[in-house]
Design a protein around this motif. Structure first.
Motif, short mmCIF file in Angstrom:
data_model
loop_
_atom_site.label_atom_id
_atom_site.label_comp_id
_atom_site.label_asym_id
_atom_site.label_seq_id
_atom_site.Cartn_x
_atom_site.Cartn_y
_atom_site.Cartn_z
N ASP A 24 24.79 7.62 36.33
CA ASP A 24 25.14 6.24 36.00
C ASP A 24 24.86 5.92 34.53
O ASP A 24 25.60 5.18 33.90
CB ASP A 24 24.34 5.28 36.90
CG ASP A 24 24.67 3.82 36.64
OD1 ASP A 24 25.86 3.50 36.61
OD2 ASP A 24 23.73 3.01 36.47
N TYR A 72 25.01 12.58 40.98
CA TYR A 72 25.36 11.18 40.74
C TYR A 72 24.84 10.83 39.35
O TYR A 72 23.71 11.17 38.99
CB TYR A 72 24.70 10.25 41.76
CG TYR A 72 24.88 8.78 41.43
CD1 TYR A 72 26.01 8.08 41.84
CD2 TYR A 72 23.93 8.11 40.67
CE1 TYR A 72 26.18 6.75 41.51
CE2 TYR A 72 24.09 6.77 40.34
CZ TYR A 72 25.22 6.09 40.76
OH TYR A 72 25.38 4.78 40.44
N GLU A 96 26.60 12.75 48.54
CA GLU A 96 26.35 11.38 48.99
C GLU A 96 24.86 11.06 48.99
O GLU A 96 24.47 9.92 48.70
CB GLU A 96 26.95 11.17 50.38
CG GLU A 96 26.90 9.74 50.88
CD GLU A 96 27.68 8.76 50.02
OE1 GLU A 96 27.39 7.55 50.05
OE2 GLU A 96 28.60 9.20 49.29
N ARG A 137 23.89 10.04 45.52
CA ARG A 137 24.32 8.67 45.22
C ARG A 137 23.42 7.66 45.89
O ARG A 137 22.98 6.67 45.27
CB ARG A 137 25.76 8.46 45.69
CG ARG A 137 26.33 7.07 45.34
CD ARG A 137 27.59 6.78 46.12
NE ARG A 137 27.31 6.65 47.55
CZ ARG A 137 26.78 5.55 48.10
NH1 ARG A 137 26.47 4.51 47.36
NH2 ARG A 137 26.57 5.50 49.40
#
Length: 268
Positions: free
Chosen positions: A64, A62, A29, A32
């Motif tokens: 993207d 994470y 987390e 992220r």
């Protein structure tokens, strides 16, 4: 270049975020959240087995989009272990010096480490409705999670979130009751952490004899004096007292006196 205050604010956010996460989700987390805050293409967090950097394991990730540049931060410390964080930058990423990315990486590790220490030592049996707030060393409220906000608004609908609606006790008092909430206080090098949950330590959890001993201790009696007053042995008085400490989740006479005085005044 991005301001240092922004980095500090983001790190404070991670300390508060950790209060709402299970331990195994911290790194994932955090990757992220940091990726969103700093507009990163990706963020990877690797841990090392001991000091052997060849034996890495991915703790959190994470992703993207592809990155145009990477910043790699590797460090090891006795308390936090060996870590490797990789930040994938792209055109819209925040512009920071490598030293700043390194400071961010160390802050992420420290936030997770302190959260694990807090959970492991004091909140492992905390109720599910526990909310946490973070104060800096000057006592200024800098961040709180949604559960903490809900508790404060339930007790004080006019609470605006700028400061705590109650005063903190002295550092030797670990917890106290306020408006039906049990407040735990943990002093860390990085600031003060406050945990609040519904008080489940009603007086009736103590037996009548335990309450008798508590009253004597609050009056300043020694175990011998408690024994004479109640007609029990000093060792029995001691046993009742430490059972009361355990049930009330208190540590030391100062905390017990504080709890008892608030109970008698109706503040609890």
């Amino acid at each position: 270049m991005i301001a240092t205050t922004f980095i500090i604010d983001r790190l404070n956010n991670l300390y508060a975020l950790a209060a709402e996460l299970p331990q195994h989700k911290y790194e994932e987390e955090f990757c992220r959240q940091v990726s969103e805050d700093f507009s990163l293409a990706y963020c990877q967090w690797w841990g090392c087995d001991g000091d052997d950097v060849r034996k890495r394991r991915l703790l959190g990730e994470y992703s993207d989009s592809p990155a145009s540049k990477t910043v790699v931060c590797e460090f090891s410390s006795g308390s936090h272990g060996c870590h490797r964080l990789v930040f994938g930058l792209m055109g819209k990423s925040f512009e920071m010096a490598d030293e700043a990315w390194h400071a961010l990486a160390q802050g992420m590790v420290a936030a997770a480490h302190n959260a694990q220490r807090f959970v492991g030592s004091r909140m492992v049996s905390a109720p599910a409705d526990t909310g946490v707030a973070w104060l800096n060393n000057d006592g200024k409220l800098v961040r709180f999670c949604n559960a903490f906000k809900a508790h404060m608004l339930a007790q004080l609908p006019s609470w605006g979130g700028a400061s705590l609606p109650f005063s903190l006790p002295s550092p030797d008092v670990e917890g106290f009751v306020w408006q039906g909430l049990y407040i735990r206080v943990l002093h860390l090098n990085e600031g003060i952490r406050i945990a609040a949950h519904t008080d489940r330590r009603a007086t009736n959890v103590l037996t009548e004899r335990e309450m008798d001993v508590v009253r004597c201790i609050v009056d300043g009696c020694s175990f011998k004096e408690v024994g004479r007053r109640l007609g029990i042995s000093p060792s029995t008085a001691s046993s009742h007292l430490y059972k009361a400490y355990d049930k009330l989740k208190l540590r030391g006479r100062a905390a017990l006196v504080h709890w008892y005085s608030r109970r008698e005044s109706g503040a609890a």
